[in-house]
Structures are given as C-alpha cells and as structure tokens.
Design a protein around this motif. Sequence first.
Motif, PDB file in Angstrom:
ATOM      1  N   ASP A 153     -18.396  24.339  14.402  1.00 13.57           N
ATOM      2  CA  ASP A 153     -18.736  22.921  14.481  1.00 13.57           C
ATOM      3  C   ASP A 153     -18.014  22.196  13.346  1.00 13.57           C
ATOM      4  O   ASP A 153     -17.883  22.726  12.245  1.00 13.57           O
ATOM      5  CB  ASP A 153     -20.244  22.720  14.293  1.00 13.57           C
ATOM      6  CG  ASP A 153     -21.027  23.169  15.510  1.00 13.57           C
ATOM      7  OD1 ASP A 153     -20.452  23.887  16.344  1.00 13.57           O
ATOM      8  OD2 ASP A 153     -22.222  22.821  15.619  1.00 13.57           O
ATOM      9  N   ALA A 154     -17.570  20.983  13.616  1.00 11.86           N
ATOM     10  CA  ALA A 154     -16.873  20.203  12.577  1.00 11.86           C
ATOM     11  C   ALA A 154     -17.880  19.683  11.551  1.00 11.86           C
ATOM     12  O   ALA A 154     -19.000  19.298  11.894  1.00 11.86           O
ATOM     13  CB  ALA A 154     -16.121  19.048  13.212  1.00 11.86           C
ATOM     14  N   GLU A 155     -17.472  19.697  10.284  1.00 16.86           N
ATOM     15  CA  GLU A 155     -18.295  19.170   9.201  1.00 16.86           C
ATOM     16  C   GLU A 155     -17.472  18.151   8.412  1.00 16.86           C
ATOM     17  O   GLU A 155     -16.273  18.353   8.172  1.00 16.86           O
ATOM     18  CB  GLU A 155     -18.759  20.302   8.272  1.00 16.86           C
ATOM     19  CG  GLU A 155     -19.740  21.247   8.962  1.00 16.86           C
ATOM     20  CD  GLU A 155     -20.068  22.491   8.124  1.00 16.86           C
ATOM     21  OE1 GLU A 155     -21.239  22.883   8.113  1.00 16.86           O
ATOM     22  OE2 GLU A 155     -19.159  23.066   7.510  1.00 16.86           O
ATOM     23  N   TYR A 156     -18.140  17.080   7.979  1.00 16.13           N
ATOM     24  CA  TYR A 156     -17.460  16.029   7.210  1.00 16.13           C
ATOM     25  C   TYR A 156     -17.161  16.525   5.798  1.00 16.13           C
ATOM     26  O   TYR A 156     -17.996  17.168   5.161  1.00 16.13           O
ATOM     27  CB  TYR A 156     -18.354  14.781   7.132  1.00 16.13           C
ATOM     28  CG  TYR A 156     -17.850  13.755   6.135  1.00 16.13           C
ATOM     29  CD1 TYR A 156     -16.874  12.828   6.496  1.00 16.13           C
ATOM     30  CD2 TYR A 156     -18.340  13.743   4.828  1.00 16.13           C
ATOM     31  CE1 TYR A 156     -16.394  11.911   5.567  1.00 16.13           C
ATOM     32  CE2 TYR A 156     -17.866  12.828   3.903  1.00 16.13           C
ATOM     33  CZ  TYR A 156     -16.888  11.917   4.275  1.00 16.13           C
ATOM     34  OH  TYR A 156     -16.412  11.015   3.352  1.00 16.13           O
ATOM     35  N   PHE A 157     -15.942  16.221   5.304  1.00 14.41           N
ATOM     36  CA  PHE A 157     -15.618  16.563   3.921  1.00 14.41           C
ATOM     37  C   PHE A 157     -14.758  15.476   3.291  1.00 14.41           C
ATOM     38  O   PHE A 157     -14.104  14.692   3.980  1.00 14.41           O
ATOM     39  CB  PHE A 157     -14.918  17.933   3.839  1.00 14.41           C
ATOM     40  CG  PHE A 157     -13.450  17.908   4.218  1.00 14.41           C
ATOM     41  CD1 PHE A 157     -12.476  17.994   3.247  1.00 14.41           C
ATOM     42  CD2 PHE A 157     -13.055  17.802   5.548  1.00 14.41           C
ATOM     43  CE1 PHE A 157     -11.123  17.979   3.583  1.00 14.41           C
ATOM     44  CE2 PHE A 157     -11.708  17.787   5.899  1.00 14.41           C
ATOM     45  CZ  PHE A 157     -10.736  17.870   4.907  1.00 14.41           C
ATOM     46  N   ARG A 158     -14.788  15.456   1.950  1.00 13.25           N
ATOM     47  CA  ARG A 158     -13.968  14.483   1.212  1.00 13.25           C
ATOM     48  C   ARG A 158     -13.506  15.111  -0.109  1.00 13.25           C
ATOM     49  O   ARG A 158     -14.314  15.692  -0.842  1.00 13.25           O
ATOM     50  CB  ARG A 158     -14.763  13.200   0.927  1.00 13.25           C
ATOM     51  CG  ARG A 158     -13.969  12.115   0.211  1.00 13.25           C
ATOM     52  CD  ARG A 158     -14.671  10.763   0.316  1.00 13.25           C
ATOM     53  NE  ARG A 158     -16.051  10.837  -0.114  1.00 13.25           N
ATOM     54  CZ  ARG A 158     -16.448  10.751  -1.386  1.00 13.25           C
ATOM     55  NH1 ARG A 158     -15.564  10.581  -2.343  1.00 13.25           N
ATOM     56  NH2 ARG A 158     -17.732  10.819  -1.702  1.00 13.25           N
ATOM     57  N   ILE A 159     -12.216  15.008  -0.370  1.00  8.92           N
ATOM     58  CA  ILE A 159     -11.631  15.493  -1.623  1.00  8.92           C
ATOM     59  C   ILE A 159     -10.854  14.333  -2.226  1.00  8.92           C
ATOM     60  O   ILE A 159      -9.945  13.792  -1.581  1.00  8.92           O
ATOM     61  CB  ILE A 159     -10.679  16.689  -1.369  1.00  8.92           C
ATOM     62  CG1 ILE A 159     -11.427  17.842  -0.688  1.00  8.92           C
ATOM     63  CG2 ILE A 159     -10.049  17.163  -2.672  1.00  8.92           C
ATOM     64  CD1 ILE A 159     -10.527  18.974  -0.211  1.00  8.92           C
ATOM     65  N   ASP A 160     -11.198  13.925  -3.466  1.00  4.64           N
ATOM     66  CA  ASP A 160     -10.536  12.738  -4.028  1.00  4.64           C
ATOM     67  C   ASP A 160      -9.390  13.117  -4.969  1.00  4.64           C
ATOM     68  O   ASP A 160      -9.174  14.283  -5.300  1.00  4.64           O
ATOM     69  CB  ASP A 160     -11.560  11.815  -4.713  1.00  4.64           C
ATOM     70  CG  ASP A 160     -12.232  12.456  -5.919  1.00  4.64           C
ATOM     71  OD1 ASP A 160     -11.672  13.429  -6.475  1.00  4.64           O
ATOM     72  OD2 ASP A 160     -13.322  11.991  -6.308  1.00  4.64           O
ATOM     73  N   GLU A 161      -8.676  12.091  -5.401  1.00 12.10           N
ATOM     74  CA  GLU A 161      -7.487  12.260  -6.258  1.00 12.10           C
ATOM     75  C   GLU A 161      -7.828  12.976  -7.564  1.00 12.10           C
ATOM     76  O   GLU A 161      -7.077  13.841  -8.023  1.00 12.10           O
ATOM     77  CB  GLU A 161      -6.897  10.875  -6.602  1.00 12.10           C
ATOM     78  CG  GLU A 161      -6.193  10.183  -5.460  1.00 12.10           C
ATOM     79  CD  GLU A 161      -4.722  10.588  -5.334  1.00 12.10           C
ATOM     80  OE1 GLU A 161      -4.295  11.487  -6.095  1.00 12.10           O
ATOM     81  OE2 GLU A 161      -4.033  10.022  -4.484  1.00 12.10           O
ATOM     82  N   GLU A 162      -8.955  12.591  -8.158  1.00  9.95           N
ATOM     83  CA  GLU A 162      -9.333  13.147  -9.462  1.00  9.95           C
ATOM     84  C   GLU A 162      -9.520  14.668  -9.379  1.00  9.95           C
ATOM     85  O   GLU A 162      -9.048  15.413 -10.244  1.00  9.95           O
ATOM     86  CB  GLU A 162     -10.626  12.464  -9.954  1.00  9.95           C
ATOM     87  CG  GLU A 162     -11.127  12.940 -11.303  1.00  9.95           C
ATOM     88  CD  GLU A 162     -10.145  12.728 -12.448  1.00  9.95           C
ATOM     89  OE1 GLU A 162     -10.292  13.447 -13.462  1.00  9.95           O
ATOM     90  OE2 GLU A 162      -9.232  11.878 -12.345  1.00  9.95           O
TER      91      GLU A 162
END
Length: 349
Positions: free
Chosen positions: A233-242
């Motif tokens: 199943d797809a899961e939301y993720f976020r990786i930022d610049e810092e």
Amino acid sequence: MKLSQFRFDLPLNLISQNPPKRREDSRLMVVERNTGRIEHKQFKDVLDYFDDKDVFVVNNTKVFPARMYGRKEKTGAKIEVFLLRELNKQNRLWDVIVDPARKIRVGNKLYFGENDELVAEVIDNTTSRGRTIRFLWDSDEASFRKMLEFMGETPLPKYIKRKPTEEDKERYQTVYAKYEGAVAAPTAGMHFSKELIKRLEIQGIKFAELTLHTSLGTFRPIEVEDLSKHKMDAEYFRIDEETCKIVNAAKQSGHRICSVGTTTMRALESSFTAQGLLKPNEGWTNVFVHPPHNFSIADSLITNFHLPKTSLLIMVCAFTGYDLAMEAYQTAIKEKYNFFTYGDAMLVI
C-alpha cells in the motif's frame, strides 16, 4: 525469495504487552554484518557504536487516536472503525476499515458517543473491509479534531491483548513525533528518550528528520508466495532540503548513516540520486524492499523484532543478509528478547 522462507515459530509470550519502565531500558542486540558477530547490550549502549558526525535519520510522524467504536443505525450493533487517512478535509471524508465489515453497507449511518455526539455516513466500499465515510459535522475544523481526539483511542496493534491506557498515549509515540498522520508508531524510535538523544548529540551525533505516515498497509499480511508479486500500500512521505544536506554531508565525508526504523529506511529507499545521495521529495511510496536489494543511503539500521512473514522482517533480512538475520532471530527467541511494538531492539551495523 519465497514468503515461506520468512516463517519462524514465535512463542506468543515473547510479544511484549507493555512498554519498559524507561524508554532506553530495552535490550539491544547488536549484529555485525561483516563478521556475523552478535552481542547483547542495553539500548543506551547504542552510544558506543557511533562517532562524532555520524547521523541518525528518524521518522517524525505522529500517531493519531485512530481506533473508534460506534453503533450502526437501527440495529445498534457495535462497530469498530479504524481511521486510515483523511481524503478530503472540507467534506470530512475518511478512508477507514470497519469491523465486522459484512454489516456495514453504503448508505448506513454510524453513531459515536453516548449521546450520538458524532455521526458518519458510509458513502463507498473500497476493499473487503475498507469503506469511505463522511463525518456529518457542521462546526469548525478545530472542534471536529477535538471530537475525533475525544472519541478515538490509541491504536495499539491487536497482538497487544489489553485496552489502551493513558500511559499509551505518550509511550506509543516517539519523543520527537511532530506531524500527525500515522496509524502505527515507528517503533524503533520509541527507545530514544530526550536524555539519550541529548547524550548522543553531546557526542557529536547529528539527527535528521523525515516524515513517513505509517499505514496499516505496512502490516497487511503478504498473501503471495513469490515476493516479487506483492504490492505494498502507498504511504505518504516527505524529505526536506535540510535533511538531505545533513545526510549527504555525512555520507560524502565517510560518516555512518543510521536509519532509525524500517519506515525511515523505506522513505530513504524511495528518494535517492544516481550518485547514491538523498534528494528532497514529497509524495507516496509503494516501495517494497526485499532480498536481494542494494541499499543506497543508510549503512546501519535500528529496528525492533518483527513478526514472521511480514514486510518489516523481509526488509531487515534484505539489509542484514538472510542467513544472519534469521540466525539473529533464533538467538533472540532463545535469549527471550521481547518482540513487536513494545519489545526490544536490534542494531545492524
């Protein structure tokens, strides 16, 4: 590889029912991939395995009280509703799992609270137990959230055979949890206390954060023998610049990158460049990591002991090496390590 290769006999009494008194009091099994050596430590000893400028990457997702109990209109039958994710804030549409599912049809209304303070209508079927529901709430967003918080309970996994307590609200959460959206805690991170993090930072270790909202898909049973045919199943993720800056600087200068948990590893393996560096990204990942797999970012992993035939165990085997990982699990059973959510930890280096 085949699913049946990830089966082992786990005594049920090793599935921990309660958290340890203090977060870092858990046991820690240390597994060296190069030598095959296995050591037995306390979690606070993790300090001994990392040096100045090494990086711990952690998942700062926050668990929300996703399990609710309601009644079906007319019959009053008790229904468990497990909130998976919000589909539309304005219309208060949610993706949920209902139990028992056979009683819940499109058009049914569900009532929550002693005085029916909250009402929802079933508007669609998604899977055999999945439904889309609309909460009928006329007031503002803040009061709606407060009501969900009041009605919901900490979504402890079913293997924990007790009702959630007030303590679980704090302990089924990492100390660095920030962004609400997970229905299951990133359990490897639950061993870190604020004091232990401070001691690691004093030692020169950096922490980098990313977000992956763990869904029930992570724990959904794998039903195919051929792992290449399994769809996550797809899961939301976020990786930022810092985070990318911290991780890539350490990587390029030869320092160790430790993924705290399989959810963190899943996000890292979903966003890297051809040069093997981490890149900023936001979206949905359905990456399923199974042997054989070349890992791009992390060179060490902290994880709990997982249940047989799960995607989490399969990822640990991909990272550790199948034979060594399964040997470590047999050792954990023999040495009576605690398994699963509130269990002990393993460091693979």
